[in-house]
Design a protein around this motif. Structure first.
Motif, PDB file in Angstrom:
ATOM      1  N   LYS A   4      -9.911  -5.102   0.722  1.00 30.03           N
ATOM      2  CA  LYS A   4      -9.367  -3.945   1.442  1.00 30.03           C
ATOM      3  C   LYS A   4      -9.067  -4.308   2.893  1.00 30.03           C
ATOM      4  O   LYS A   4      -8.073  -3.854   3.473  1.00 30.03           O
ATOM      5  CB  LYS A   4     -10.357  -2.778   1.383  1.00 30.03           C
ATOM      6  N   GLN A   7      -5.849  -6.239   2.917  1.00 28.97           N
ATOM      7  CA  GLN A   7      -4.744  -5.317   2.668  1.00 28.97           C
ATOM      8  C   GLN A   7      -4.441  -4.501   3.925  1.00 28.97           C
ATOM      9  O   GLN A   7      -3.269  -4.248   4.255  1.00 28.97           O
ATOM     10  CB  GLN A   7      -5.098  -4.382   1.508  1.00 28.97           C
ATOM     11  N   LEU A  11      -0.847  -4.247   6.036  1.00 29.89           N
ATOM     12  CA  LEU A  11      -0.170  -3.004   6.411  1.00 29.89           C
ATOM     13  C   LEU A  11       0.056  -2.930   7.911  1.00 29.89           C
ATOM     14  O   LEU A  11       1.113  -2.498   8.384  1.00 29.89           O
ATOM     15  CB  LEU A  11      -0.994  -1.803   5.936  1.00 29.89           C
ATOM     16  N   HIS A  14       2.891  -5.153   9.007  1.00 23.28           N
ATOM     17  CA  HIS A  14       4.198  -4.575   8.686  1.00 23.28           C
ATOM     18  C   HIS A  14       4.560  -3.449   9.645  1.00 23.28           C
ATOM     19  O   HIS A  14       5.735  -3.288  10.009  1.00 23.28           O
ATOM     20  CB  HIS A  14       4.187  -4.048   7.247  1.00 23.28           C
ATOM     21  N   ASN A  15       3.561  -2.681  10.088  1.00 22.69           N
ATOM     22  CA  ASN A  15       3.806  -1.552  10.989  1.00 22.69           C
ATOM     23  C   ASN A  15       2.651  -1.428  11.975  1.00 22.69           C
ATOM     24  O   ASN A  15       1.655  -0.760  11.698  1.00 22.69           O
ATOM     25  CB  ASN A  15       3.960  -0.249  10.201  1.00 22.69           C
ATOM     26  N   ILE A  18       1.074   2.096  12.660  1.00 22.52           N
ATOM     27  CA  ILE A  18       0.598   2.927  11.558  1.00 22.52           C
ATOM     28  C   ILE A  18      -0.686   3.639  11.953  1.00 22.52           C
ATOM     29  O   ILE A  18      -1.534   3.085  12.662  1.00 22.52           O
ATOM     30  CB  ILE A  18       0.387   2.066  10.287  1.00 22.52           C
ATOM     31  N   ASP A  22      -2.766   7.228   7.694  1.00 21.75           N
ATOM     32  CA  ASP A  22      -1.854   6.598   6.732  1.00 21.75           C
ATOM     33  C   ASP A  22      -2.498   5.374   6.082  1.00 21.75           C
ATOM     34  O   ASP A  22      -2.322   5.117   4.886  1.00 21.75           O
ATOM     35  CB  ASP A  22      -0.552   6.192   7.432  1.00 21.75           C
ATOM     36  N   LEU A  23      -3.230   4.603   6.873  1.00 23.52           N
ATOM     37  CA  LEU A  23      -3.938   3.455   6.298  1.00 23.52           C
ATOM     38  C   LEU A  23      -4.933   3.915   5.235  1.00 23.52           C
ATOM     39  O   LEU A  23      -5.033   3.312   4.147  1.00 23.52           O
ATOM     40  CB  LEU A  23      -4.672   2.692   7.404  1.00 23.52           C
ATOM     41  N   GLU A  25      -4.867   6.641   3.392  1.00 25.48           N
ATOM     42  CA  GLU A  25      -4.185   7.117   2.190  1.00 25.48           C
ATOM     43  C   GLU A  25      -3.628   5.975   1.365  1.00 25.48           C
ATOM     44  O   GLU A  25      -3.696   5.992   0.131  1.00 25.48           O
ATOM     45  CB  GLU A  25      -3.067   8.081   2.600  1.00 25.48           C
ATOM     46  N   GLN A  26      -3.047   4.956   2.018  1.00 29.43           N
ATOM     47  CA  GLN A  26      -2.445   3.853   1.271  1.00 29.43           C
ATOM     48  C   GLN A  26      -3.483   2.922   0.663  1.00 29.43           C
ATOM     49  O   GLN A  26      -3.221   2.280  -0.364  1.00 29.43           O
ATOM     50  CB  GLN A  26      -1.501   3.065   2.190  1.00 29.43           C
ATOM     51  N   LEU A  27      -4.657   2.850   1.272  1.00 29.50           N
ATOM     52  CA  LEU A  27      -5.698   1.956   0.762  1.00 29.50           C
ATOM     53  C   LEU A  27      -6.711   2.663  -0.132  1.00 29.50           C
ATOM     54  O   LEU A  27      -7.572   2.007  -0.733  1.00 29.50           O
ATOM     55  CB  LEU A  27      -6.437   1.313   1.944  1.00 29.50           C
ATOM     56  N   GLY A  28      -6.628   3.997  -0.202  1.00 30.08           N
ATOM     57  CA  GLY A  28      -7.599   4.734  -1.011  1.00 30.08           C
ATOM     58  C   GLY A  28      -8.985   4.730  -0.397  1.00 30.08           C
ATOM     59  O   GLY A  28      -9.992   4.693  -1.113  1.00 30.08           O
TER      60      GLY A  28
END
Length: 361
Positions: A4, A7, A11, A14-15, A18, A22-23, A25-28
């Motif tokens: 995680k 990951q 992220l 890339h941004n 961020i 948002d991190l 939500e995208q990583l759970g």
């Protein structure tokens, strides 16, 4: 499979802007778990401060104008005060943006800090930059103003007759914005600014460069009228690149011969400037460090398709060479002239012929 934490780093790379929500939500993950990972990674120096700047390859940071270039080229000799038949082309433009693209095509890591509208032109410029590998994720995006534009009227031979610039958004690149980008700027191997920046922003960057162990700071002029933005005190400015008319505007001196150029060089050195390059189109260019006499080089004669972007290519070549040897202005000018020559031979503002092979010995 990536952890995680890895990951999360992907992220962020890339941004960099961020949000932690948002991190999460995208990583759970929960937001508190993301905050814990960010804190740990910051302590480990795997991310650096706000905007989550990742350490690694140090970028050339270009700060200044981006716009869409519109070029109207006369099909016949131009007649002032009359309607003239012309061809039209559009391409990405802007001094800082053009320099950034040149550097990216040479294979160098580049970050562009600029101002764009949240419109079709702005999205086009961001997409174009991303395709080249130019990072403009920290650029200012305005929802209430259009992306800048530059219209060039060219003679049938490709010489500039008139240029019209609408660059109002550059006025928003103020010191408060530059402070927000401090982490990105701190990672620079070299910083290039164009004089589309407000005077207060140029003064801010020079003062910071003079007071800190900062990367070399290079300034590129954009026009004689905008030389008024150059601060009186030039301590912190490693190199100034300008043409004959811009030098006259910067110093208030009449430049009729080489002796006048030498006096202008001495005047700028007395204000704190480190080094100077003066271009004169197809005529001899002059270069020198403070405390030394200017030396000169004669550009190789070349077939000119059009002149747009040649000066920006020259500046990019100079910067690329100075990354390898900060003191060798002669070699830097030679590489700059080589890139400018390729651009003069192209109908594009940035020659598609540029490649990393141009940096090989």
């Amino acid at each position: 499979m990536k952890s995680k934490r890895d990951q999360l780093l992907t992220l962020i790379a890339h941004n960099p802007f961020i949000s932690q929500q948002d991190l999460a939500e995208q990583l759970g993950l929960s937001r508190s778990a993301v905050a814990g990972h960010v804190a740990a990674l910051t302590k480990e120096r795997r991310i650096l401060g706000r905007a989550y700047v990742l350490p690694g390859a140090r970028h050339v940071v270009c700060i200044g104008g981006s716009n869409v270039d519109r070029k109207l080229r006369g099909l016949e000799p131009l007649q002032m005060g009359n309607s003239n038949p012309a061809s039209l082309s559009e391409s990405p433009g802007g001094v800082a943006r053009n320099v950034a693209e040149n550097l990216a095509r040479l294979g160098l890591p580049v970050q562009l800090l600029t101002a764009l509208g949240d419109d079709a032109a702005g999205r086009f410029l961001r997409s174009h930059a991303a395709a080249l590998g130019v990072d403009c994720s920290a650029s200012l995006i305005a929802s209430d103003a259009p992306t800048g534009s530059y219209t060039a009227v060219l003679s049938p031979e490709g010489e500039l007759v008139l240029g019209l610039a609408q660059m109002d958004l550059c006025e928003r690149l103020r010191p408060d914005y530059l402070r927000q980008c401090a982490a990105q700027r701190a990672q620079a191997s070299l910083t290039l600014v164009d004089l589309n920046l407000p005077a207060e922003s140029l003064a801010f960057l020079l003062a910071q460069a003079a007071s800190e162990a900062a990367a070399p700071l290079v300034a590129v002029a954009v026009s004689a009228p905008k030389m008024a933005r150059l601060p009186q005190a030039l301590q912190g400015l490693s190199l100034l690149i300008l043409n004959h008319d811009e030098l006259a505007a910067a110093t208030g001196l009449a430049l009729n011969d080489e002796a006048d150029l030498q006096r202008a060089h001495q005047a700028l050195a007395a204000r704190g400037l480190g080094s100077l390059i003066v271009t004169q189109g197809s005529e001899r260019l002059y270069f020198g460090h403070a405390g030394e006499a200017l030396k000169s080089l004669k550009p190789t004669a070349t077939r000119v398709v059009e002149v747009s972007g040649a000066g920006d290519a020259f500046a990019a070549g100079v910067c690329a060479a100075l990354l390898q040897d900060p003191d060798d202005l002669a070699s830097a000018c030679k590489l700059g002239l080589r890139l400018a020559r390729l651009t003069l031979q192209s109908e594009h503002s940035v020659s598609p012929e540029l490649s990393p092979e141009l940096l090989l010995p």
